[in-house]
Write an enzyme that holds these catalytic residues in place. Sequence first.
Site, PDB file in Angstrom:
ATOM      1  CB  SER A  49      -0.888  -0.037   1.236  1.00  0.00           C
ATOM      2  OG  SER A  49      -1.650   1.122   1.240  1.00  0.00           O
ATOM      3  N   GLY A  50       0.588   2.136  -0.904  1.00  0.00           N
ATOM      4  CA  GLY A  50       1.346   3.392  -0.963  1.00  0.00           C
ATOM      5  C   GLY A  50       2.564   3.311  -1.850  1.00  0.00           C
ATOM      6  CB  THR A  74      -3.674   3.774  -7.665  1.00  0.00           C
ATOM      7  OG1 THR A  74      -4.056   2.714  -6.815  1.00  0.00           O
ATOM      8  CG2 THR A  74      -4.889   4.385  -8.298  1.00  0.00           C
ATOM      9  CG  ASN A  90      -1.797   5.628  -0.519  1.00  0.00           C
ATOM     10  OD1 ASN A  90      -1.820   6.853  -0.669  1.00  0.00           O
ATOM     11  ND2 ASN A  90      -1.905   4.777  -1.521  1.00  0.00           N
ATOM     12  CB  SER A 141      -5.065   3.493   0.803  1.00  0.00           C
ATOM     13  OG  SER A 141      -4.836   2.124   0.712  1.00  0.00           O
ATOM     14  CB  SER A 142      -6.887   1.218  -4.202  1.00  0.00           C
ATOM     15  OG  SER A 142      -6.059   2.103  -4.898  1.00  0.00           O
ATOM     16  N   GLY A 153      -1.275  -4.995  -2.523  1.00  0.00           N
ATOM     17  CA  GLY A 153      -0.066  -5.802  -2.397  1.00  0.00           C
ATOM     18  C   GLY A 153      -0.099  -6.628  -1.127  1.00  0.00           C
ATOM     19  CD  GLU A 196      -3.114  -4.860   3.075  1.00  0.00           C
ATOM     20  OE1 GLU A 196      -3.863  -5.389   3.901  1.00  0.00           O
ATOM     21  OE2 GLU A 196      -3.431  -3.866   2.376  1.00  0.00           O
TER      22      GLU A 196
HETATM   23  N1  LIG Z   1       5.140   8.205  -9.990  1.00  0.00           N
HETATM   24  C1  LIG Z   1       4.784   8.958  -8.967  1.00  0.00           C
HETATM   25  N2  LIG Z   1       5.120  10.261  -8.980  1.00  0.00           N
HETATM   26  C2  LIG Z   1       4.779  11.047  -7.947  1.00  0.00           C
HETATM   27  N3  LIG Z   1       4.087  10.636  -6.869  1.00  0.00           N
HETATM   28  C3  LIG Z   1       3.728   9.341  -6.813  1.00  0.00           C
HETATM   29  C4  LIG Z   1       4.032   8.453  -7.866  1.00  0.00           C
HETATM   30  N4  LIG Z   1       3.536   7.259  -7.541  1.00  0.00           N
HETATM   31  C5  LIG Z   1       2.936   7.390  -6.328  1.00  0.00           C
HETATM   32  N5  LIG Z   1       3.032   8.657  -5.909  1.00  0.00           N
HETATM   33  C6  LIG Z   1       2.525   9.207  -4.627  1.00  0.00           C
HETATM   34  O1  LIG Z   1       2.266   8.150  -3.759  1.00  0.00           O
HETATM   35  C7  LIG Z   1       0.915   8.136  -3.340  1.00  0.00           C
HETATM   36  C8  LIG Z   1       0.413   6.717  -3.226  1.00  0.00           C
HETATM   37  O2  LIG Z   1       0.350   6.097  -4.486  1.00  0.00           O
HETATM   38  P1  LIG Z   1      -0.798   5.101  -4.901  1.00  0.00           P
HETATM   39  O3  LIG Z   1      -2.084   5.551  -4.425  1.00  0.00           O
HETATM   40  O4  LIG Z   1      -0.615   4.797  -6.303  1.00  0.00           O
HETATM   41  O5  LIG Z   1      -0.393   3.851  -4.041  1.00  0.00           O
HETATM   42  P2  LIG Z   1      -0.995   2.410  -4.158  1.00  0.00           P
HETATM   43  O6  LIG Z   1       0.142   1.490  -4.403  1.00  0.00           O
HETATM   44  O7  LIG Z   1      -2.097   2.385  -5.130  1.00  0.00           O
HETATM   45  O8  LIG Z   1      -1.521   2.182  -2.692  1.00  0.00           O
HETATM   46  P3  LIG Z   1      -2.785   1.374  -2.212  1.00  0.00           P
HETATM   47  O9  LIG Z   1      -2.466  -0.033  -2.277  1.00  0.00           O
HETATM   48  O10 LIG Z   1      -2.974   1.874  -0.853  1.00  0.00           O
HETATM   49  O11 LIG Z   1      -3.863   1.777  -3.108  1.00  0.00           O
HETATM   50  C9  LIG Z   1       0.172   8.887  -4.410  1.00  0.00           C
HETATM   51  O12 LIG Z   1      -0.974   9.478  -3.870  1.00  0.00           O
HETATM   52  C10 LIG Z   1       1.206   9.904  -4.825  1.00  0.00           C
HETATM   53  O13 LIG Z   1       1.194  10.986  -3.957  1.00  0.00           O
HETATM   54 MG   LIG Z   2      -4.050   2.224  -5.008  1.00  0.00          MG
END
Ligand SMILES: Nc1ncnc2c1ncn2[C@@H]1O[C@H](COP(=O)(O)OP(=O)(O)OP(=O)(O)O)[C@@H](O)[C@H]1O
Ligand SMILES: [Mg+2]
Length: 1110
Positions: free
Chosen positions: A110-111, A115, A160, A163-164, A390, A392
């Site tokens: 997560s984070g 996404t 996050n 977070s999705s 992912g 956890e």
């Molecule tokens: N390529 C990137 N460039 C800039 N910031 C990023 C990038 N990727 C992620 N981030 C930052 O990290 C934060 C978390 O990313 P994201 O929501 O994609 O995580 P995730 O893997 O989908 O987490 P979860 O499993 O909780 O959904 C985003 O809100 C953004 O602020």
């Molecule tokens: Mg996500």
Amino acid sequence: MSKMEVKTSLLDNMIGVGDMVLLEPLSEETFIGNLRKRFEHNEIYTYIGSVVISMNPYKSLPIYTADKVEEYRNRNFYELSPHIYALADEAYRSLRDQDKDQCILITGESGAGKTEASKLVMSYVAAVCGKGQEVNKVKEQLLQSNPVLEAFGNAKTVRNDNSSRFGKYMDIEFDFKGDPLGGVISNYLLEKSRVVKQPRGERNFHIFYQLLSGASEDTLKKLKLDRDFSKYNYLSLDSATVNGLDDAANFRTVRNAMQIVGFMEDEVQSVLELVAAVLKLGNIEFKPESRVNGFDESRVKDKNDLKEMCELLGIEQSVLERAFSFRTVEAKMEKVSTTLNVAQAYYARDALAKNLYSRMFSWLVTRINESIKAQSKSRKKVMGVLDIYGFEIFEDNSFEQFIINYCNEKLQQIFIELTLREEQEEYVREGIEWTNIEYFNNAVICDLIENNQNGILAMLDEECLRPGTVTDETFLDKLNTICAEHQHFESRLSKNSKFLTDHSLPHNCFRIQHYAGKVLYKVEGFVDKNNDLLYRDMSQAMYKANHSLMKLLFPEGNPAKVNLKRPPTAGFQFRASVGTLMKNLQTKNPNYIRCIKPNDKKAAQVFTDSLVCHQVRYLGLMENVRVRRAGYAFRQAYEPCLERYKMLCKQTWPHWKGPAREGVEVLLKDLEVPKDEFAYGRSKIFIRNPRTLFFLEERRKQCLEDLATLIQKIYRGWKCRTHFLLLKKSQVVVAAWYRRYAQQKKYQKIKSSSIVVQSFIRGWKARKILRELKYQKRCKEAVTTIAAYWHGTQARRELKQLKEEARRKHAVAVIWAYWLGLKVRREYRKFFRANAGKKIYAFTIQRIMQKYFLGLKNSMPSMSPIDKSWPARPYMFLEGTHQELRRIFHLWRCKKYRSQFTEEKKAIYEEKLEASEIFKDKKALYPCSVGQPFKGDYLEINKNPKYQKLNSVIDEKVLLADVVNKINRANGKGASRIFLLTKKHFVLADQKTGQVKASVPLPDLSSVSVSTQSDGFFALKLKEGTPSAAKGDFLLSSDRLIEIITKLHRSGTASAEREPINVDISDEFLVQFKQDQVCVKFIQAGPKNGNSVSCKRKNNRLLEVSVPSP
Ligand SMILES: Nc1ncnc2c1ncn2[C@@H]1O[C@H](COP(=O)(O)OP(=O)(O)OP(=O)(O)O)[C@@H](O)[C@H]1O
Ligand SMILES: [Mg+2]
């Protein structure tokens, strides 16, 4: 690519190594070190072969611009530095050009940026695929589905801020050209427990906060909501607002996105009503009420929220209220109703809220799918993007973590399977011997969880369906007995004694050794969560709602379709959907993005080794590198390989004529690379050790420096030479031009000199000729002159002779004539009479007279009596006759003229004549009266009805009727009066009324006085002693003075019994005014007095009339 374009490679300007496969030596430290080094230089992407590792930078980097998209578009994967766009481009191109369905698997904790990565892939594909109105609409809908799902499915967690809380797999469908047609989204396991309870520091789903902050007052009122978060039990307060997250603005974005995706306005409204209903539901509280049987029964505490919720959804309040107090159990034909205690009521409430929300979420996904569904039925190419939670590992791991980790376990399995398969396939394709690779196969862990007979999920289901008391403990007991032997299952109470003393393993837990590490699961809640029980009374109450969406969400509440079977458990459902997903993924070509989170603080530029190390381990990245380089670490197609290293060997530099493979063979032989370091595939060269590749790179670098010098040398030489050649060419041109110029000058000089010489010569010659000619001419002239003189002399001489002769002849003739005359006269004298002279004279005179009269006849003047012309006298002696004839003619002409006159005309002329006799040369006014005819009756008294009265007074014929001015005796001013003259009277009457002012018989008039000047003043003087004279004389003025006086005078001359009226013409006369005699004096006025006659009384005796000078 054009020939001139420089071919680049991943190997150029690398920070660390761009592909982990090239890491030398390979160890966990070097791996993490490489990641750190790259991360510190903002290189967040690194490859392992075709897998992309993505580090979350936690800051925005300038690497997602439109320029970058263009840079990566249609380039080979290894051509540019690692980027998610390279992977997206590779996937899209093999989908479009090789017709291979693709899937992009994005994993990470997560984070870690899954996404974001999925959105980057989607936006890249949207940017490079076809364009057009329809295609753009599809793209926009696909992209806009993200904000909608994120609002309802994402939440702020400690890890996050966005977070999705659900897994998402999206198939994007393309046509044969690669234009997007639509898509299908599948969602997995929404974390619905979040609706009713959130861990410390976390929030509920975004939509609740967005609605309360962003909706208009009006909307909130309609939804019966309050903006204050603290009023709702389901909303945690400690982190209701998140830094950098503008809920209100996001609400507008979401509404806009819903509109673009194709939600109807009433659908949006229904969804918001459900969200509001969930908030209301959370506020319903219960209190116990004692029953006779000793049990407590729950009752709703404050019914206000219940009422509002029921109003929102159109539910009958009593039905829902009952469902919170009773539960009906149906078994076969029986129906038993039991009461609910307070705890059960709360359980039922929360279960309803969770179900309501998660079903609404699934409905949203279905609804979006309806909108983005591909329209055409033709065969589609598919690109799937999987963004799923992912692995956890928390302190307290429960059912959700178990399920999630199971899913990741499955993904790892297919990753290994597909990577190995791909690797093996490549070896086979390239005809290289396959060496078996040792790797950890996690199929055994998957089996532990999903096995149909004794898998953990199967046992959980069995426990849930079993009659009798079922608790989490009984479930753990069962696991302990059945899975005890499994090498990846650990439990304190299992028969496997080795854990009996393991204090890190509590009694109410079991531990699984996942491929990514050991995870301890607390058994508490497993049964409940798997059951996911919603009392039937609840679903029936919901079905009864007067709300179409609610009805749709609770179809099992329909009493007509009572299904006594238990609904499938959560575990079962998830296992089934994971199974379908895996099957789906296996048919596609996989592309991996492994997301890594560099630190726990959501901070940029912070790299926590231990955290990254943990993720590298459980993502199995080292394993991945190892597998990838098990046989050969590096491979490259022959053409780019030859292109890159051809400068290392004389035979291949600068151009290799034959096939690329032979070129590479020659090259490697020449470089003396050991034979076991590489293998020749069909289209690629396989290099066993990165060392070898780096050796090649090092040589290339040196060689490039030499080449650079060489190129510089050649370039400088070429530049100098071209410069020289240019100078030379210019010099030739300049010289040619100069020579031409000099020659031209010289030529012109010679030419002008020769012209001068020529002209001198020609001049000299001409003058010579001229002289000659002149001489000849003079000679000729002299001859002519001499000849002329001579001829002249001759002629004169002859003329003299001739004249002499002629004179003699003439003299002879004269003499002869005289002599003859004399002779004739002498002969004829006897024939003449003595008075012939007189006759001739008379005849001549007669002729002359005849001629005179005829001439006169033809030039007679006109018959007008005033014509004074008369022809001129031709002969002096006719003077008397001529004048007499003129007189006679004039008289005759006048007689003729007069004979034309009628009697009236005659009278008029007589009048005129009389006027002339009286006034001619006496009064200055006279000349202008000559031309005016005397009309007499100017007023036409008998015709004008206005003067009827006046007319009746006068019985005689009116001689004259006109308006005159009667001069006031006192001041000399005039007043208009009608002046009438008859044979016997003159009358003065008022001009307006026609009333008679004075009527004077003509015999009473003694005389009339007028001035000599051009004024119209006249005085009518009366005889003394007559009755008319009593009032005094009249002083009048009129423009028609001449006519009036003439007529007065005539009337006197006409009558026999009266003497004619005397007319005095003088510039001073006396007038009798009553007793006084006043002198009227006429003076000539100066030019400043104007053009009018003015009359002033100067004193008692004098009235002065000034008349303008003519
Ligand atoms: N390529 C990137 N460039 C800039 N910031 C990023 C990038 N990727 C992620 N981030 C930052 O990290 C934060 C978390 O990313 P994201 O929501 O994609 O995580 P995730 O893997 O989908 O987490 P979860 O499993 O909780 O959904 C985003 O809100 C953004 O602020
Ligand atoms: Mg996500």
